[in-house]
Write a protein that holds these residues in place. Sequence first.
Motif, PDB file in Angstrom:
ATOM      1  N   PHE A   1      -1.055 -41.503 -26.192  1.00 41.86           N
ATOM      2  CA  PHE A   1      -1.162 -40.626 -27.347  1.00 41.86           C
ATOM      3  C   PHE A   1      -0.763 -39.223 -26.930  1.00 41.86           C
ATOM      4  CE2 PHE A   1      -5.274 -40.668 -25.299  1.00 41.86           C
ATOM      5  CZ  PHE A   1      -5.661 -39.342 -25.292  1.00 41.86           C
ATOM      6  N   GLN A   2      -0.511 -38.390 -27.932  1.00 41.32           N
ATOM      7  CA  GLN A   2      -0.057 -37.035 -27.682  1.00 41.32           C
ATOM      8  C   GLN A   2      -1.049 -36.043 -28.264  1.00 41.32           C
ATOM      9  OE1 GLN A   2       3.964 -36.372 -28.852  1.00 41.32           O
ATOM     10  NE2 GLN A   2       4.008 -34.290 -28.083  1.00 41.32           N
ATOM     11  N   ILE A   3      -1.289 -34.972 -27.533  1.00 43.69           N
ATOM     12  CA  ILE A   3      -2.156 -33.887 -27.984  1.00 43.69           C
ATOM     13  C   ILE A   3      -1.288 -32.663 -28.266  1.00 43.69           C
ATOM     14  CG2 ILE A   3      -3.954 -32.245 -27.252  1.00 43.69           C
ATOM     15  CD1 ILE A   3      -5.066 -35.004 -27.938  1.00 43.69           C
ATOM     16  N   GLU A   4      -1.455 -32.104 -29.450  1.00 42.70           N
ATOM     17  CA  GLU A   4      -0.757 -30.869 -29.828  1.00 42.70           C
ATOM     18  C   GLU A   4      -1.726 -29.697 -29.898  1.00 42.70           C
ATOM     19  OE1 GLU A   4       2.498 -30.400 -30.191  1.00 42.70           O
ATOM     20  OE2 GLU A   4       2.943 -32.500 -29.786  1.00 42.70           O
ATOM     21  N   ASP A   5      -2.959 -29.967 -30.363  1.00 40.32           N
ATOM     22  CA  ASP A   5      -3.964 -28.928 -30.569  1.00 40.32           C
ATOM     23  C   ASP A   5      -4.731 -28.694 -29.266  1.00 40.32           C
ATOM     24  OD1 ASP A   5      -6.106 -27.344 -31.291  1.00 40.32           O
ATOM     25  OD2 ASP A   5      -6.876 -28.700 -32.822  1.00 40.32           O
ATOM     26  N   THR A   6      -4.500 -27.558 -28.638  1.00 37.63           N
ATOM     27  CA  THR A   6      -5.177 -27.248 -27.371  1.00 37.63           C
ATOM     28  C   THR A   6      -6.356 -26.299 -27.567  1.00 37.63           C
ATOM     29  OG1 THR A   6      -3.638 -25.433 -26.943  1.00 37.63           O
ATOM     30  CG2 THR A   6      -3.081 -27.597 -26.023  1.00 37.63           C
TER      31      THR A   6
ATOM     32  N   LEU B   1     -19.173 -43.240 -25.254  1.00 32.96           N
ATOM     33  CA  LEU B   1     -18.649 -41.946 -24.821  1.00 32.96           C
ATOM     34  C   LEU B   1     -18.466 -41.945 -23.304  1.00 32.96           C
ATOM     35  CD1 LEU B   1     -17.988 -39.073 -25.872  1.00 32.96           C
ATOM     36  CD2 LEU B   1     -20.362 -38.484 -25.354  1.00 32.96           C
ATOM     37  N   ILE B   2     -17.271 -41.584 -22.849  1.00 31.96           N
ATOM     38  CA  ILE B   2     -17.013 -41.553 -21.401  1.00 31.96           C
ATOM     39  C   ILE B   2     -16.811 -40.131 -20.877  1.00 31.96           C
ATOM     40  CG2 ILE B   2     -16.148 -43.904 -21.296  1.00 31.96           C
ATOM     41  CD1 ILE B   2     -13.295 -42.727 -21.071  1.00 31.96           C
ATOM     42  N   THR B   3     -16.911 -39.144 -21.750  1.00 30.99           N
ATOM     43  CA  THR B   3     -16.903 -37.751 -21.311  1.00 30.99           C
ATOM     44  C   THR B   3     -18.330 -37.227 -21.465  1.00 30.99           C
ATOM     45  OG1 THR B   3     -16.184 -37.096 -23.535  1.00 30.99           O
ATOM     46  CG2 THR B   3     -14.479 -37.261 -21.835  1.00 30.99           C
ATOM     47  N   ARG B   4     -18.825 -36.518 -20.474  1.00 30.36           N
ATOM     48  CA  ARG B   4     -20.213 -36.035 -20.527  1.00 30.36           C
ATOM     49  C   ARG B   4     -20.417 -34.994 -21.625  1.00 30.36           C
ATOM     50  NH1 ARG B   4     -20.322 -36.812 -14.674  1.00 30.36           N
ATOM     51  NH2 ARG B   4     -21.984 -38.319 -14.288  1.00 30.36           N
ATOM     52  N   HIS B   5     -19.382 -34.221 -21.881  1.00 29.18           N
ATOM     53  CA  HIS B   5     -19.421 -33.185 -22.908  1.00 29.18           C
ATOM     54  C   HIS B   5     -18.010 -33.067 -23.463  1.00 29.18           C
ATOM     55  CE1 HIS B   5     -17.593 -30.718 -19.763  1.00 29.18           C
ATOM     56  NE2 HIS B   5     -18.577 -31.118 -18.982  1.00 29.18           N
ATOM     57  N   PRO B   6     -17.841 -32.419 -24.621  1.00 30.23           N
ATOM     58  CA  PRO B   6     -16.485 -32.268 -25.167  1.00 30.23           C
ATOM     59  C   PRO B   6     -15.560 -31.572 -24.164  1.00 30.23           C
ATOM     60  CG  PRO B   6     -18.120 -31.671 -26.803  1.00 30.23           C
ATOM     61  CD  PRO B   6     -18.857 -31.865 -25.504  1.00 30.23           C
ATOM     62  N   VAL B   7     -14.322 -32.044 -24.110  1.00 33.50           N
ATOM     63  CA  VAL B   7     -13.360 -31.511 -23.145  1.00 33.50           C
ATOM     64  C   VAL B   7     -12.162 -30.907 -23.867  1.00 33.50           C
ATOM     65  CG1 VAL B   7     -14.008 -33.092 -21.296  1.00 33.50           C
ATOM     66  CG2 VAL B   7     -12.243 -33.771 -22.904  1.00 33.50           C
ATOM     67  N   LYS B   8     -11.570 -29.899 -23.232  1.00 34.11           N
ATOM     68  CA  LYS B   8     -10.303 -29.350 -23.716  1.00 34.11           C
ATOM     69  C   LYS B   8      -9.191 -30.172 -23.096  1.00 34.11           C
ATOM     70  CE  LYS B   8     -11.150 -24.668 -25.057  1.00 34.11           C
ATOM     71  NZ  LYS B   8     -10.450 -24.575 -26.319  1.00 34.11           N
ATOM     72  N   LEU B   9      -8.212 -30.517 -23.892  1.00 36.79           N
ATOM     73  CA  LEU B   9      -7.075 -31.287 -23.404  1.00 36.79           C
ATOM     74  C   LEU B   9      -5.829 -30.420 -23.444  1.00 36.79           C
ATOM     75  CD1 LEU B   9      -7.714 -34.720 -25.177  1.00 36.79           C
ATOM     76  CD2 LEU B   9      -8.291 -34.066 -22.831  1.00 36.79           C
TER      77      LEU B   9
END
Length: 156
Positions: free
Chosen positions: A46-51, A115-123
């Motif tokens: 998948f692609q991320i545009e919103d950083t 959920l596999i991330t402990r907290h929300p992450v920036k991509l």
Amino acid sequence: MNKLPILLVALGLLLLQACDTLDVYEKMAFFPQHEWKSSQKPNFRFQIEDTVSTYNIYVVIRHEDAYRYNNIWLNVTTQAPFDTARKQMLNLILANNAKGWLGVGMGDVFDHRILITRHPVKLKKGNYVFTLQQAMREDPLPYVLNAGIRVEKTKP
């Protein structure tokens, strides 16, 4: 005059308005024989545009009630833009002795979004690839229907 069709349309519009979906990506691999061989390593791109936003990342598992374990061990490989691939082994809990299956069930099929991330992450902006491989002792692993990845934006 029958008010039922008007009521159904109004209810449908209300539900659509209430569904403020923030999912960015969700895809599942299907295992036709209802067994997951360790040699099957589904890729999810998948692609991320919103950083600016932050994201939660989930593994999605669908299995039959006959699945014999309370957990599933997975090797999860993540290839982020401009980074080397990162591999981690995860022990995902699917059930406990007191409550039974922790996922949502319909009939004899259970869905787990873990959920596999402990907290929300920036991509970072760019293309991502997640690869899943089952790492259980039993191979092939019976009664597993699907495995996948879900990425959601967190609510501001």
